[in-house]
Design a protein around this motif. Sequence first.
Motif, PDB file in Angstrom:
ATOM      1  N   TYR A  38      15.185 -38.160 -57.931  1.00  0.00           N
ATOM      2  CA  TYR A  38      15.004 -38.965 -56.720  1.00  0.00           C
ATOM      3  C   TYR A  38      13.535 -39.054 -56.357  1.00  0.00           C
ATOM      4  O   TYR A  38      12.684 -38.404 -56.966  1.00  0.00           O
ATOM      5  CB  TYR A  38      15.787 -38.342 -55.563  1.00  0.00           C
ATOM      6  N   GLU A  39      13.235 -39.868 -55.352  1.00  0.00           N
ATOM      7  CA  GLU A  39      11.903 -39.922 -54.760  1.00  0.00           C
ATOM      8  C   GLU A  39      12.064 -39.862 -53.255  1.00  0.00           C
ATOM      9  O   GLU A  39      13.037 -40.381 -52.687  1.00  0.00           O
ATOM     10  CB  GLU A  39      11.152 -41.177 -55.212  1.00  0.00           C
ATOM     11  N   SER A  40      11.105 -39.240 -52.593  1.00  0.00           N
ATOM     12  CA  SER A  40      11.281 -38.843 -51.202  1.00  0.00           C
ATOM     13  C   SER A  40      11.426 -39.995 -50.224  1.00  0.00           C
ATOM     14  O   SER A  40      12.118 -39.866 -49.210  1.00  0.00           O
ATOM     15  CB  SER A  40      10.116 -37.948 -50.767  1.00  0.00           C
ATOM     16  N   CYS A  81      12.490 -43.227 -50.981  1.00  0.00           N
ATOM     17  CA  CYS A  81      13.542 -44.213 -51.248  1.00  0.00           C
ATOM     18  C   CYS A  81      14.641 -43.995 -50.216  1.00  0.00           C
ATOM     19  O   CYS A  81      15.211 -42.902 -50.134  1.00  0.00           O
ATOM     20  CB  CYS A  81      14.111 -44.039 -52.654  1.00  0.00           C
ATOM     21  N   PRO A  82      14.958 -44.988 -49.396  1.00  0.00           N
ATOM     22  CA  PRO A  82      15.948 -44.772 -48.329  1.00  0.00           C
ATOM     23  C   PRO A  82      17.316 -44.380 -48.861  1.00  0.00           C
ATOM     24  O   PRO A  82      18.074 -43.683 -48.183  1.00  0.00           O
ATOM     25  CB  PRO A  82      15.997 -46.126 -47.602  1.00  0.00           C
ATOM     26  N   TYR A  83      17.637 -44.800 -50.074  1.00  0.00           N
ATOM     27  CA  TYR A  83      18.952 -44.491 -50.647  1.00  0.00           C
ATOM     28  C   TYR A  83      18.983 -43.054 -51.165  1.00  0.00           C
ATOM     29  O   TYR A  83      20.033 -42.404 -51.138  1.00  0.00           O
ATOM     30  CB  TYR A  83      19.299 -45.497 -51.738  1.00  0.00           C
ATOM     31  N   SER A  84      17.846 -42.551 -51.617  1.00  0.00           N
ATOM     32  CA  SER A  84      17.755 -41.131 -51.955  1.00  0.00           C
ATOM     33  C   SER A  84      17.929 -40.284 -50.703  1.00  0.00           C
ATOM     34  O   SER A  84      18.680 -39.299 -50.703  1.00  0.00           O
ATOM     35  CB  SER A  84      16.402 -40.817 -52.609  1.00  0.00           C
ATOM     36  N   ALA A  85      17.222 -40.652 -49.644  1.00  0.00           N
ATOM     37  CA  ALA A  85      17.332 -39.903 -48.382  1.00  0.00           C
ATOM     38  C   ALA A  85      18.764 -39.931 -47.861  1.00  0.00           C
ATOM     39  O   ALA A  85      19.298 -38.908 -47.423  1.00  0.00           O
ATOM     40  CB  ALA A  85      16.369 -40.478 -47.342  1.00  0.00           C
ATOM     41  N   ASN A  86      19.393 -41.087 -47.919  1.00  0.00           N
ATOM     42  CA  ASN A  86      20.775 -41.209 -47.449  1.00  0.00           C
ATOM     43  C   ASN A  86      21.699 -40.301 -48.255  1.00  0.00           C
ATOM     44  O   ASN A  86      22.580 -39.629 -47.692  1.00  0.00           O
ATOM     45  CB  ASN A  86      21.235 -42.656 -47.563  1.00  0.00           C
ATOM     46  N   PHE A  87      21.505 -40.252 -49.572  1.00  0.00           N
ATOM     47  CA  PHE A  87      22.367 -39.422 -50.407  1.00  0.00           C
ATOM     48  C   PHE A  87      22.176 -37.944 -50.090  1.00  0.00           C
ATOM     49  O   PHE A  87      23.149 -37.193 -49.958  1.00  0.00           O
ATOM     50  CB  PHE A  87      22.074 -39.686 -51.887  1.00  0.00           C
ATOM     51  N   ILE A  88      20.926 -37.515 -49.943  1.00  0.00           N
ATOM     52  CA  ILE A  88      20.639 -36.109 -49.655  1.00  0.00           C
ATOM     53  C   ILE A  88      21.175 -35.700 -48.290  1.00  0.00           C
ATOM     54  O   ILE A  88      21.708 -34.599 -48.112  1.00  0.00           O
ATOM     55  CB  ILE A  88      19.125 -35.852 -49.744  1.00  0.00           C
ATOM     56  N   VAL A  89      21.074 -36.582 -47.317  1.00  0.00           N
ATOM     57  CA  VAL A  89      21.453 -36.240 -45.946  1.00  0.00           C
ATOM     58  C   VAL A  89      22.950 -36.392 -45.700  1.00  0.00           C
ATOM     59  O   VAL A  89      23.577 -35.532 -45.058  1.00  0.00           O
ATOM     60  CB  VAL A  89      20.653 -37.107 -44.943  1.00  0.00           C
ATOM     61  N   VAL A 144      13.365 -32.519 -44.337  1.00  0.00           N
ATOM     62  CA  VAL A 144      12.338 -33.546 -44.573  1.00  0.00           C
ATOM     63  C   VAL A 144      12.993 -34.910 -44.789  1.00  0.00           C
ATOM     64  O   VAL A 144      12.584 -35.923 -44.191  1.00  0.00           O
ATOM     65  CB  VAL A 144      11.460 -33.176 -45.783  1.00  0.00           C
ATOM     66  N   GLU A 145      14.031 -34.946 -45.622  1.00  0.00           N
ATOM     67  CA  GLU A 145      14.687 -36.223 -45.921  1.00  0.00           C
ATOM     68  C   GLU A 145      15.452 -36.766 -44.717  1.00  0.00           C
ATOM     69  O   GLU A 145      15.595 -37.984 -44.566  1.00  0.00           O
ATOM     70  CB  GLU A 145      15.609 -36.066 -47.126  1.00  0.00           C
ATOM     71  N   ASP A 146      15.929 -35.892 -43.853  1.00  0.00           N
ATOM     72  CA  ASP A 146      16.578 -36.340 -42.623  1.00  0.00           C
ATOM     73  C   ASP A 146      15.575 -37.068 -41.733  1.00  0.00           C
ATOM     74  O   ASP A 146      15.890 -38.100 -41.120  1.00  0.00           O
ATOM     75  CB  ASP A 146      17.184 -35.145 -41.886  1.00  0.00           C
ATOM     76  N   LEU A 147      14.353 -36.564 -41.680  1.00  0.00           N
ATOM     77  CA  LEU A 147      13.303 -37.242 -40.915  1.00  0.00           C
ATOM     78  C   LEU A 147      12.938 -38.574 -41.561  1.00  0.00           C
ATOM     79  O   LEU A 147      12.700 -39.568 -40.866  1.00  0.00           O
ATOM     80  CB  LEU A 147      12.078 -36.332 -40.808  1.00  0.00           C
ATOM     81  N   VAL A 148      12.886 -38.609 -42.896  1.00  0.00           N
ATOM     82  CA  VAL A 148      12.649 -39.877 -43.603  1.00  0.00           C
ATOM     83  C   VAL A 148      13.753 -40.864 -43.250  1.00  0.00           C
ATOM     84  O   VAL A 148      13.492 -42.041 -42.955  1.00  0.00           O
ATOM     85  CB  VAL A 148      12.602 -39.652 -45.128  1.00  0.00           C
ATOM     86  N   ARG A 174       9.042 -39.854 -40.877  1.00  0.00           N
ATOM     87  CA  ARG A 174       8.507 -39.078 -41.990  1.00  0.00           C
ATOM     88  C   ARG A 174       7.249 -38.305 -41.626  1.00  0.00           C
ATOM     89  O   ARG A 174       6.975 -37.235 -42.192  1.00  0.00           O
ATOM     90  CB  ARG A 174       8.214 -40.000 -43.166  1.00  0.00           C
ATOM     91  N   GLU A 175       6.433 -38.812 -40.677  1.00  0.00           N
ATOM     92  CA  GLU A 175       5.195 -38.138 -40.303  1.00  0.00           C
ATOM     93  C   GLU A 175       5.447 -36.798 -39.628  1.00  0.00           C
ATOM     94  O   GLU A 175       4.530 -35.990 -39.482  1.00  0.00           O
ATOM     95  CB  GLU A 175       4.356 -39.031 -39.381  1.00  0.00           C
ATOM     96  N   GLU A 176       6.687 -36.536 -39.209  1.00  0.00           N
ATOM     97  CA  GLU A 176       7.027 -35.290 -38.519  1.00  0.00           C
ATOM     98  C   GLU A 176       7.523 -34.211 -39.480  1.00  0.00           C
ATOM     99  O   GLU A 176       8.067 -33.188 -39.053  1.00  0.00           O
ATOM    100  CB  GLU A 176       8.084 -35.565 -37.440  1.00  0.00           C
ATOM    101  N   TRP A 177       7.339 -34.394 -40.778  1.00  0.00           N
ATOM    102  CA  TRP A 177       7.943 -33.483 -41.750  1.00  0.00           C
ATOM    103  C   TRP A 177       7.530 -32.032 -41.562  1.00  0.00           C
ATOM    104  O   TRP A 177       8.311 -31.106 -41.835  1.00  0.00           O
ATOM    105  CB  TRP A 177       7.620 -33.946 -43.174  1.00  0.00           C
ATOM    106  N   GLU A 178       6.308 -31.790 -41.078  1.00  0.00           N
ATOM    107  CA  GLU A 178       5.856 -30.411 -40.915  1.00  0.00           C
ATOM    108  C   GLU A 178       6.630 -29.669 -39.831  1.00  0.00           C
ATOM    109  O   GLU A 178       6.609 -28.431 -39.784  1.00  0.00           O
ATOM    110  CB  GLU A 178       4.361 -30.393 -40.610  1.00  0.00           C
ATOM    111  N   SER A 179       7.347 -30.392 -38.974  1.00  0.00           N
ATOM    112  CA  SER A 179       8.178 -29.726 -37.969  1.00  0.00           C
ATOM    113  C   SER A 179       9.310 -28.930 -38.606  1.00  0.00           C
ATOM    114  O   SER A 179       9.905 -28.057 -37.965  1.00  0.00           O
ATOM    115  CB  SER A 179       8.757 -30.760 -36.993  1.00  0.00           C
ATOM    116  N   CYS A 180       9.611 -29.202 -39.879  1.00  0.00           N
ATOM    117  CA  CYS A 180      10.695 -28.487 -40.567  1.00  0.00           C
ATOM    118  C   CYS A 180      10.368 -27.010 -40.749  1.00  0.00           C
ATOM    119  O   CYS A 180      11.282 -26.183 -40.825  1.00  0.00           O
ATOM    120  CB  CYS A 180      10.985 -29.136 -41.913  1.00  0.00           C
ATOM    121  N   PHE A 181       9.093 -26.651 -40.826  1.00  0.00           N
ATOM    122  CA  PHE A 181       8.730 -25.243 -40.941  1.00  0.00           C
ATOM    123  C   PHE A 181       9.205 -24.469 -39.722  1.00  0.00           C
ATOM    124  O   PHE A 181       9.817 -23.406 -39.835  1.00  0.00           O
ATOM    125  CB  PHE A 181       7.216 -25.090 -41.111  1.00  0.00           C
TER     126      PHE A 181
END
Length: 241
Positions: free
Chosen positions: A31-33, A35-43, A111-115, A120-127
């Motif tokens: 996958y790639e981070s 791609c909306p369809y990758s994010a949808n599948f992961i989430v 991260v992918e849920d934020l995407v 996506r710019e909020e990804w560091e909040s996952c830490f």
Amino acid sequence: MVSVSLLLFLSFFAFFAPSESHDKVSLELYYESLCPYSANFIVNHLPKIFTPDLAPIVHLKLVPWGNAKLRANATFDCQHGPYECLLNTVEACAIHIWPQLSKHFPFIYCVEDLVFQSKREEWESCFEKLDLDSEPINQCYNSEHGKQLELQYAAETSALEPPHKYVPWVVVDGEPLYEDYENFLSYLCKAYKGTVTPQSCTQASYLREVNAKPKHSVCYKDSGIMLTWEKVRSTIASWMH
């Protein structure tokens, strides 16, 4: 949608629950981070494996490279631009630093849920959300190490046989599911050779006919037919200017 807290609970419960069988079915996601369809599948789909009966029989491998292209000088371009290269590398670093699936998957999910939510710019909040130390990840993706991890995933993706045509590209026991990837549970259940059938494999609401192959949305390898919001937004912006 599965919340991060629920996912953490399922991950902990599933991966520490006893299993009567050591037979595992391989499940690989290329996958790639961004791609909306990758994010949808992961989430919205992949977390279905995090149940007490399915998790012990599945060996999940995530490969964050997708449709990126290598240049001659060992650098690379990502289909959705530099930010995708950043997040691909961040997720590759997470897999390397936290090799246990029960640890790196919740981070990648976050991260992918934020995407998926266009944040996506909020990804560091996952830490903070997952109580994880950000420093090892920061050092990894800001160094040559992160690049080397991505080049390793580039080689793995390039070696796929048959070659991938788009993402998400889901492979069960070496067999690609093509555009029937959302039906991956049916393929997992069919491939499982253990003596005890997981209860989830008997739930009709989870399963569909294998090889029915309905068409699901994908990000094509050829950027000329890339069907994503990024492409549409870029086109609209060019018209406005």
